[in-house]
Scaffold this motif. Structure first.
Motif, mmCIF file in Angstrom:
data_model
loop_
_atom_site.group_PDB
_atom_site.id
_atom_site.type_symbol
_atom_site.label_atom_id
_atom_site.label_comp_id
_atom_site.label_asym_id
_atom_site.label_seq_id
_atom_site.Cartn_x
_atom_site.Cartn_y
_atom_site.Cartn_z
ATOM 1 N N LEU A 190 56.627 82.143 14.235
ATOM 2 C CA LEU A 190 54.990 82.003 14.216
ATOM 3 C C LEU A 190 54.444 81.476 15.514
ATOM 4 O O LEU A 190 53.354 81.675 15.662
ATOM 5 C CB LEU A 190 54.654 81.260 12.929
ATOM 6 C CG LEU A 190 54.693 81.675 11.430
ATOM 7 C CD1 LEU A 190 54.483 80.847 10.388
ATOM 8 C CD2 LEU A 190 53.603 83.029 11.359
ATOM 9 N N SER A 191 55.122 80.199 15.866
ATOM 10 C CA SER A 191 54.393 79.825 16.831
ATOM 11 C C SER A 191 55.737 78.898 17.588
ATOM 12 O O SER A 191 56.081 77.659 17.146
ATOM 13 C CB SER A 191 53.184 78.578 16.660
ATOM 14 O OG SER A 191 52.906 77.917 17.600
ATOM 15 N N ALA A 192 56.368 79.470 18.723
ATOM 16 C CA ALA A 192 57.317 78.795 19.448
ATOM 17 C C ALA A 192 57.103 77.500 19.928
ATOM 18 O O ALA A 192 57.947 76.556 20.217
ATOM 19 C CB ALA A 192 57.806 79.715 20.692
ATOM 20 N N ARG A 193 55.586 77.283 20.272
ATOM 21 C CA ARG A 193 55.307 75.984 20.920
ATOM 22 C C ARG A 193 54.899 74.940 19.885
ATOM 23 O O ARG A 193 54.190 73.933 20.431
ATOM 24 C CB ARG A 193 54.355 76.112 22.091
ATOM 25 C CG ARG A 193 54.902 76.811 23.247
ATOM 26 C CD ARG A 193 53.686 77.434 24.152
ATOM 27 N NE ARG A 193 54.443 78.003 25.188
ATOM 28 C CZ ARG A 193 54.689 77.211 26.482
ATOM 29 N NH1 ARG A 193 54.589 75.973 26.523
ATOM 30 N NH2 ARG A 193 55.238 78.010 27.491
ATOM 31 N N SER A 194 54.865 75.084 18.466
ATOM 32 C CA SER A 194 54.420 74.267 17.720
ATOM 33 C C SER A 194 55.072 72.976 17.492
ATOM 34 O O SER A 194 56.268 73.068 17.904
ATOM 35 C CB SER A 194 54.143 75.087 16.601
ATOM 36 O OG SER A 194 55.150 75.315 15.899
ATOM 37 N N SER A 197 57.944 73.778 15.278
ATOM 38 C CA SER A 197 59.124 74.661 15.726
ATOM 39 C C SER A 197 59.836 73.615 16.644
ATOM 40 O O SER A 197 61.265 73.728 16.625
ATOM 41 C CB SER A 197 58.335 75.418 16.859
ATOM 42 O OG SER A 197 59.339 76.108 17.413
ATOM 43 N N SER A 198 59.493 72.630 17.302
ATOM 44 C CA SER A 198 60.358 71.667 18.112
ATOM 45 C C SER A 198 61.075 70.540 17.114
ATOM 46 O O SER A 198 62.098 70.581 17.304
ATOM 47 C CB SER A 198 59.679 70.810 19.168
ATOM 48 O OG SER A 198 58.322 70.962 19.008
ATOM 49 N N GLU A 199 60.214 70.281 16.046
ATOM 50 C CA GLU A 199 61.299 69.397 15.511
ATOM 51 C C GLU A 199 62.210 70.017 14.391
ATOM 52 O O GLU A 199 63.207 69.719 13.997
ATOM 53 C CB GLU A 199 60.096 68.689 14.211
ATOM 54 C CG GLU A 199 59.608 69.443 13.074
ATOM 55 C CD GLU A 199 58.444 68.604 12.079
ATOM 56 O OE1 GLU A 199 58.482 67.489 12.493
ATOM 57 O OE2 GLU A 199 58.226 69.209 11.264
#
Ligand SMILES: Nc1ncnc2c1ncn2[C@@H]1O[C@H](COP(=O)(O)OP(=O)(O)O)[C@@H](O)[C@H]1O
Ligand SMILES: [Mg+2]
Length: 221
Positions: A190-194, A197-199
């Protein structure tokens, strides 16, 4: 490896975590099958949305009818099992063959109490197994505001329960996890930079350290 994502309480994020872990593992070129043992069938529904929308790769979801233990042990790749209190028989069978049990716990005292009860069920289910599974709990739906203490308190309380490891990774309460289920896409799709996504990447890498580079797992020498 068989990973059972389970908890007695509904709404703790089992299906969200199973779906996103499955998507993450597939993104690292790992073969994955998921078992949806919950009569609510959330995971099957998400898999269906993903298939209807034509997103690839699809998620293979089984309902685990028949001899569940044998089925779970049959798959060579990663197996994820989504199960809650609505299917205690399936839950006990899955626990008895699990390599890892992962317990998502929302930050609240009732959820800690429910986890305590769940640990007793795990102990009963694995009383006769040769190798104990690794049992881990982690806070899901953690508050994003640092001033809110519930997540810290929940982790502390979980740390005092016998027989579990508390993962030093949390997943926060974020709208994108909800969208993930409704749209049939992993949070990183959905959003690689969200932030989600990082957590989630950190969380998944901690669970599956061999797969972080997106390479096929090497056979052990
Ligand atoms: N970390 C999170 N942030 C926001 N919403 C979440 C999170 N985890 C779960 N949810 C939402 O909470 C609801 C219940 O989650 P679900 O995964 O279906 O729980 P369970 O399978 O344990 O019943 C769903 O609408 C889901 O999208
Ligand atoms: Mg569910």
């Amino acid at each position: 490896m068989i990973t059972v994502i389970a908890n007695l309480k509904g709404g703790s994020g089992k299906s969200t975590v199973v779906f996103n872990l499955a998507m993450w593992l597939q993104s690292k070129a790992q073969p994955v099958v998921a078992y949806d043992l919950d009569p609510q069938c959330t995971l099957s529904d998400v898999g269906e949305v993903r298939r209807e929308e034509g997103y690839t790769p699809p998620l293979q979801v089984y309902l685990g009818e028949g001899n569940l233990k044998e089925q779970l042990k049959y798959h060579p790749g990663e197996v994820l099992v989504d199960v809650g209190a609505a299917n205690m028989e399936g839950m006990k069978a899955a626990l008895s063959v699990a390599d890892t049990v992962l317990i998502p716990v929302p930050p609240s005292q009732p959820d800690v109490w429910a986890t305590q009860k769940f640990l007793k069920i795990i102990e009963e289910a694995i009383a006769d197994v040769k190798t104990r599974p690794v049992v881990s709990a982690f806070v899901n739906r953690a508050d994003t505001h640092r001033a809110v203490r519930e997540s810290d308190e929940t982790e502390e309380a979980l740390g005092m329960l016998p027989g579990i490891e508390v993962l030093p990774y949390r997943l926060c309460q974020r709208t994108i996890y909800r969208r993930s289920l409704s749209e049939g896409l992993g949070v990183f799709e959905l959003s690689a930079r969200s932030k989600a996504s990082s957590e989630f990447e950190e969380f998944a890498r901690a669970l599956y350290p061999d797969y972080k580079d997106g390479k096929k797992r090497r056979k052990s020498a």
